[in-house]
Design a protein around this motif. Structure first.
Motif, PDB file in Angstrom:
ATOM      1  N   CYS A  75      40.507  47.287  34.491  1.00 24.02           N
ATOM      2  CA  CYS A  75      39.758  48.352  35.154  1.00 24.02           C
ATOM      3  C   CYS A  75      38.694  48.940  34.232  1.00 24.02           C
ATOM      4  CB  CYS A  75      40.699  49.451  35.626  1.00 24.02           C
ATOM      5  SG  CYS A  75      41.509  50.345  34.294  1.00 24.02           S
ATOM      6  N   CYS A  80      43.995  52.571  29.369  1.00 17.65           N
ATOM      7  CA  CYS A  80      44.843  51.946  30.389  1.00 17.65           C
ATOM      8  C   CYS A  80      45.631  50.788  29.785  1.00 17.65           C
ATOM      9  CB  CYS A  80      43.984  51.457  31.544  1.00 17.65           C
ATOM     10  SG  CYS A  80      44.966  50.784  32.902  1.00 17.65           S
ATOM     11  N   CYS A  82      45.907  47.952  30.832  1.00 19.19           N
ATOM     12  CA  CYS A  82      45.221  46.661  30.929  1.00 19.19           C
ATOM     13  C   CYS A  82      44.435  46.341  29.663  1.00 19.19           C
ATOM     14  CB  CYS A  82      44.319  46.603  32.161  1.00 19.19           C
ATOM     15  SG  CYS A  82      42.917  47.730  32.131  1.00 19.19           S
ATOM     16  N   HIS A  88      45.688  44.367  35.874  1.00 16.16           N
ATOM     17  CA  HIS A  88      45.982  44.809  37.242  1.00 16.16           C
ATOM     18  C   HIS A  88      45.935  43.624  38.194  1.00 16.16           C
ATOM     19  CE1 HIS A  88      45.477  48.967  35.923  1.00 16.16           C
ATOM     20  NE2 HIS A  88      44.423  48.547  35.250  1.00 16.16           N
TER      21      HIS A  88
HETATM   22 ZN   LIG Z   1      43.453  49.296  33.769  1.00 10.46          ZN
END
Ligand SMILES: [Zn+2]
Length: 112
Positions: A75, A80, A82, A88
């Motif tokens: 993202c 995050c 990720c 994601h």
């Molecule tokens: Zn993310």
């Protein structure tokens, strides 16, 4: 005498004026070429699909309505999960040619 069928309103002027000037043989050739172009746009081969930065392609499946791609994405947010590799998704996309680039139509999360 039957009037010439009008050009579709959506057609650019250079086509609306240029196409009727072609002879029958060229019009038939043009029709075949248009069919080939449409088919080419639908048919995006697996090797044409590139994962973006921080993305992974999980699956590519060619189908008549476009190429189905399943991928996991980042993202882009700094803090995050990720960013440390926990991506994601997976999400499903239909990929088609749009001019010289690819159009990715988002079809939602893959749940299975
Ligand atoms: Zn993310």
């Amino acid at each position: 005498m039957t009037p010439r069928p009008p050009a579709p309103d959506s057609l650019p002027q250079y086509l609306a004026e240029g196409v009727p000037k072609q002879d029958d043989a060229d019009l038939r050739t043009l029709r075949d070429w248009i069919d080939d172009l449409l088919e080419y746009r639908q048919d995006v081969a697996a090797e044409d699909i590139d994962a973006g930065e921080g993305e992974t392609i999980e699956a590519v499946e060619e189908s008549s309505g476009g190429t189905v791609v399943i991928k996991k994405v980042s993202c882009g947010k700094d803090n995050c999960k990720c960013q440390s590799g926990e991506l994601h998704g997976p999400y499903k996309y239909i990929v088609r040619r749009q001019g010289d680039s690819l159009d990715w139509e988002y079809k939602g999360a893959v749940t299975e």
